[in-house]
Design a protein around this motif. Structure first.
Motif, mmCIF file in Angstrom:
data_model
loop_
_atom_site.group_PDB
_atom_site.id
_atom_site.type_symbol
_atom_site.label_atom_id
_atom_site.label_comp_id
_atom_site.label_asym_id
_atom_site.label_seq_id
_atom_site.Cartn_x
_atom_site.Cartn_y
_atom_site.Cartn_z
ATOM 1 N N ALA A 54 -10.497 2.927 -17.408
ATOM 2 C CA ALA A 54 -10.710 2.028 -18.538
ATOM 3 C C ALA A 54 -10.949 2.863 -19.790
ATOM 4 C CB ALA A 54 -11.918 1.139 -18.266
ATOM 5 N N GLU A 55 -10.048 2.825 -20.699
ATOM 6 C CA GLU A 55 -10.189 3.555 -21.943
ATOM 7 C C GLU A 55 -9.276 2.924 -22.972
ATOM 8 O OE1 GLU A 55 -7.290 6.856 -19.966
ATOM 9 O OE2 GLU A 55 -9.088 7.488 -21.025
ATOM 10 N N GLU A 56 -9.397 3.376 -24.179
ATOM 11 C CA GLU A 56 -8.638 2.745 -25.234
ATOM 12 C C GLU A 56 -7.165 3.119 -25.167
ATOM 13 O OE1 GLU A 56 -8.610 2.548 -30.103
ATOM 14 O OE2 GLU A 56 -10.267 3.468 -29.017
ATOM 15 N N ARG A 57 -6.338 2.143 -25.032
ATOM 16 C CA ARG A 57 -4.899 2.349 -25.055
ATOM 17 C C ARG A 57 -4.250 0.986 -25.245
ATOM 18 N NH1 ARG A 57 -6.343 3.266 -19.522
ATOM 19 N NH2 ARG A 57 -5.807 1.402 -18.345
ATOM 20 N N SER A 58 -2.995 1.005 -25.626
ATOM 21 C CA SER A 58 -2.348 -0.260 -25.959
ATOM 22 C C SER A 58 -1.651 -0.858 -24.743
ATOM 23 C CB SER A 58 -1.318 -0.017 -27.065
ATOM 24 O OG SER A 58 -0.211 0.667 -26.521
ATOM 25 N N ALA A 59 -1.225 -2.105 -24.929
ATOM 26 C CA ALA A 59 -0.467 -2.760 -23.862
ATOM 27 C C ALA A 59 0.835 -2.006 -23.613
ATOM 28 C CB ALA A 59 -0.179 -4.204 -24.250
ATOM 29 N N LEU A 60 1.373 -1.415 -24.676
ATOM 30 C CA LEU A 60 2.616 -0.668 -24.505
ATOM 31 C C LEU A 60 2.401 0.530 -23.577
ATOM 32 C CD1 LEU A 60 5.620 -0.417 -25.477
ATOM 33 C CD2 LEU A 60 4.773 1.383 -26.970
ATOM 34 N N PHE A 61 1.270 1.198 -23.741
ATOM 35 C CA PHE A 61 1.004 2.346 -22.867
ATOM 36 C C PHE A 61 0.850 1.880 -21.423
ATOM 37 C CE2 PHE A 61 -1.544 5.659 -20.853
ATOM 38 C CZ PHE A 61 -0.783 6.775 -21.177
ATOM 39 N N ASP A 62 0.182 0.754 -21.255
ATOM 40 C CA ASP A 62 0.070 0.210 -19.887
ATOM 41 C C ASP A 62 1.453 -0.113 -19.317
ATOM 42 O OD1 ASP A 62 -2.632 0.467 -19.793
ATOM 43 O OD2 ASP A 62 -3.058 -1.598 -20.372
ATOM 44 N N ALA A 63 2.313 -0.658 -20.185
ATOM 45 C CA ALA A 63 3.671 -0.967 -19.727
ATOM 46 C C ALA A 63 4.419 0.313 -19.373
ATOM 47 C CB ALA A 63 4.422 -1.727 -20.818
ATOM 48 N N LEU A 64 4.182 1.350 -20.151
ATOM 49 C CA LEU A 64 4.815 2.646 -19.862
ATOM 50 C C LEU A 64 4.347 3.169 -18.509
ATOM 51 C CD1 LEU A 64 6.554 5.053 -20.987
ATOM 52 C CD2 LEU A 64 4.411 5.984 -21.888
ATOM 53 N N GLN A 65 3.065 3.053 -18.259
ATOM 54 C CA GLN A 65 2.529 3.540 -16.987
ATOM 55 C C GLN A 65 2.989 2.691 -15.808
ATOM 56 O OE1 GLN A 65 0.853 6.488 -16.637
ATOM 57 N NE2 GLN A 65 1.538 6.608 -18.759
ATOM 58 N N ALA A 66 3.337 1.445 -16.082
ATOM 59 C CA ALA A 66 3.779 0.560 -14.999
ATOM 60 C C ALA A 66 5.224 0.831 -14.591
ATOM 61 C CB ALA A 66 3.627 -0.903 -15.421
ATOM 62 N N LEU A 67 5.939 1.611 -15.404
ATOM 63 C CA LEU A 67 7.320 1.928 -15.048
ATOM 64 C C LEU A 67 7.348 2.832 -13.819
ATOM 65 C CD1 LEU A 67 8.862 2.817 -18.553
ATOM 66 C CD2 LEU A 67 9.027 0.652 -17.319
ATOM 67 N N PRO A 68 8.392 2.739 -13.009
ATOM 68 C CA PRO A 68 8.558 3.714 -11.924
ATOM 69 C C PRO A 68 8.571 5.133 -12.503
ATOM 70 C CG PRO A 68 10.094 1.903 -11.662
ATOM 71 C CD PRO A 68 9.460 1.726 -13.012
ATOM 72 N N THR A 69 8.167 6.079 -11.680
ATOM 73 C CA THR A 69 7.914 7.437 -12.164
ATOM 74 C C THR A 69 9.065 8.020 -12.974
ATOM 75 O OG1 THR A 69 6.548 7.797 -10.223
ATOM 76 C CG2 THR A 69 7.240 9.750 -11.433
ATOM 77 N N HIS A 72 1.743 5.944 -31.027
ATOM 78 C CA HIS A 72 0.464 5.349 -31.390
ATOM 79 C C HIS A 72 -0.146 4.501 -30.270
ATOM 80 C CE1 HIS A 72 2.388 6.108 -35.413
ATOM 81 N NE2 HIS A 72 1.244 6.750 -35.514
ATOM 82 N N SER A 73 0.432 4.588 -29.083
ATOM 83 C CA SER A 73 -0.055 3.731 -28.002
ATOM 84 C C SER A 73 -1.244 4.315 -27.249
ATOM 85 C CB SER A 73 1.087 3.430 -27.012
ATOM 86 O OG SER A 73 1.445 4.599 -26.301
ATOM 87 N N PHE A 74 -1.582 5.546 -27.526
ATOM 88 C CA PHE A 74 -2.758 6.153 -26.900
ATOM 89 C C PHE A 74 -3.262 7.277 -27.798
ATOM 90 C CE2 PHE A 74 -0.763 10.060 -25.168
ATOM 91 C CZ PHE A 74 0.571 9.738 -25.318
ATOM 92 N N GLY A 75 -4.492 7.667 -27.545
ATOM 93 C CA GLY A 75 -5.129 8.640 -28.422
ATOM 94 C C GLY A 75 -4.963 10.068 -27.953
ATOM 95 N N ASP A 76 -5.874 10.924 -28.415
ATOM 96 C CA ASP A 76 -5.799 12.345 -28.076
ATOM 97 C C ASP A 76 -6.641 12.697 -26.856
ATOM 98 O OD1 ASP A 76 -4.135 12.703 -30.175
ATOM 99 O OD2 ASP A 76 -5.644 13.535 -31.524
ATOM 100 N N GLY A 77 -7.403 11.719 -26.346
ATOM 101 C CA GLY A 77 -8.172 11.993 -25.142
ATOM 102 C C GLY A 77 -9.489 12.693 -25.416
#
Lengths: 163, 279
Positions: A99-114, B11-16
């Motif tokens: 759980a950390e700050e990230r957008s729905a787009l990043f979650d969608a990116l992570q949901a893609l097959p490897t 811009h979908s994630f930060g620098d960590g």
């Protein structure tokens, strides 16, 4: 190149590029600790090979390749540990993300097959060509195109839903 | 749209979280370098014994090849200074350094030499040599540093396509996954395995039956004898397609000479059944 010069040049490179390199690793694996490990592994190899790579100006490409391929190899090892006979299915590399700050787009990116995710990262975020992406991931250009098409379609759906 | 996607991802994630200290990353690199050099200095006997065993497994073709190479290799005369005296040399080591200069035992034939692969600064130095001594072809890495003389050797094997590829791997200069073999097969736009550019498939099967240690049931696999433009030799390759990625294992051309396709397949099946594999 003596040791102090090597250390100074290496340190300068790491300070300048490590944030970007770790973001690449994070975009691929979706976990900051794993991203740190990937970058650390790549930087150790970079230090050993530094004199030649520094001369050729390929430091960053070398590190990126190690990050991408190391993560691929990790997935391959996992696959090979699976019991024979299990059906091979494409699935996201991680089922849970911290759980950390990230957008729905990043979650969608992570949901893609490897492999789709890697293609999207290299091709559509880092701007590599189809040929460069195929070489980096050791897959065919046709596979790059098909992964790219499917991956982008999934991300566009996410963006459309957001807007 | 591509620019939009690029910006959206950017811009979908930060620098960590904070980075580990750069000094730690530098220290890890230094330790790796020391480990690698330490291995070079201490692993000679183990490398020779362990890889000697795999050499035997590779079959008599390897020995014949080495023997022929000694007699006909035009680069054999490129040997560094040969010393008439063995005084001061370690037993069973074909070379030494005297005042920073490489000296070889009499009878050593050097086929190829890469000077200073570790990129040391004088007075330290290093050499990589493809040599034959006492009838044994070896790939050798040697160096002299303030801590003394380091030496390691291996019998040329399947793991690397060339002496240069082996040296690059040993000194940490190779990109993981690059084994140096020519590209023989590739995935085309229909995701089918076809000959790579400049390559020609002479014989092929898409059912090599290499067993579950090679690939789980349902995985696409294959095997072929392939020739490559500009290279008179033939390559026996096996492949598997995993996660859409083509994984090709290439065997040395010397192992293909005189063998039928079925014999090569039988050999490959035995290698994978034993757990050793071809790589």
């Amino acid at each position: 190149m003596n040791r102090s010069a090597r250390d100074a040049a290496f340190t300068e490179f790491v300070r300048a590029r490590r944030t970007h390199l770790r973001r690449i690793a994070y975009a691929i694996c979706g976990d900051w600790h794993r991203a740190d490990d990937l970058v650390q592994t790549a930087l150790v190899k970079l230090y050993v090979a530094w004199p030649r790579l520094d001369r050729e100006g390929r430091e960053e490409a070398y590190v990126r390749t190690i990050i991408v391929r190391a993560d691929i190899d990790e997935h391959r090892r996992s696959w090979r540990r699976e019991r024979a006979g299990l059906p091979e299915v494409e699935r996201p590399a991680r089922e849970e993300l911290p759980a950390e700050e990230r957008s729905a787009l990043f979650d969608a990116l992570q949901a893609l097959p490897t492999m789709q995710r890697k293609v999207v990262v290299l091709r559509h975020w880092l701007g590599l060509s189809v040929e460069e992406t195929a070489h980096e991931l050791r897959i065919s250009q046709g596979t790059v195109k098909s992964h790219s098409s499917r991956g982008l379609a999934a991300l566009r759906e996410t963006l459309a839903a957001r807007d | 749209m591509d620019t939009d996607i690029r910006d959206e991802i950017e811009h979908s994630f930060g620098d960590g979280p904070a980075h580990p200290p750069v000094e730690d990353q530098l220290a890890a690199g230094r330790r790796a370098l020391r480990r690698r050099r330490g291995l070079v200095a201490t692993a000679a006997c183990a490398a020779i014994v362990a890889l000697g065993a795999s050499y035997a497994v590779a079959g008599s073709g390897a020995r014949d090849d080495a023997g022929t190479h000694i007699a006909n290799d035009p680069t054999g005369s490129a040997s560094p200074t040969a010393s008439p005296s063995d005084a001061g040399r370690e037993d069973d080591v074909p070379l030494r350094y005297v005042d920073g200069k490489l000296q070889l035992r009499p009878g050593v034939v050097v086929h190829q030499r890469i000077e200073n692969p570790y990129d040391y600064q004088p007075p330290k130095g290093s050499d990589a040599l493809d040599l034959t001594w006492r009838g044994q072809r070896s790939w050798v890495l040697a160096d002299h540093t303030g801590r003394g003389f380091g030496y390691s050797a291996t019998v040329p094997s399947n793991g690397w396509a060339s002496f240069a590829a082996w040296v690059a791997d040993q000194v940490g200069a190779a990109v993981p996954g690059d084994d140096g073999w020519p590209e023989t097969v590739r995935l085309d736009d229909r995701d089918e395995v076809v000959a790579a550019a400049g390559a020609r498939i002479v014989q092929r099967t898409d059912e090599p039956r290499l067993g579950e240690s090679f690939a789980s049931p349902g995985t696409r696999t294959g095997a072929a004898v392939v020739t490559v433009d500009g290279d008179e030799r033939s390559y026996f390759v096996v492949w598997r397609v995993v996660d859409g990625e083509l994984d090709v294992i290439t065997t040395p051309p010397r192992d293909v000479v005189g063998a039928t396709f079925e014999e090569l397949l039988t050999y490959a099946r035995a290698q994978y059944a034993s757990g050793e594999g071809l790589r």
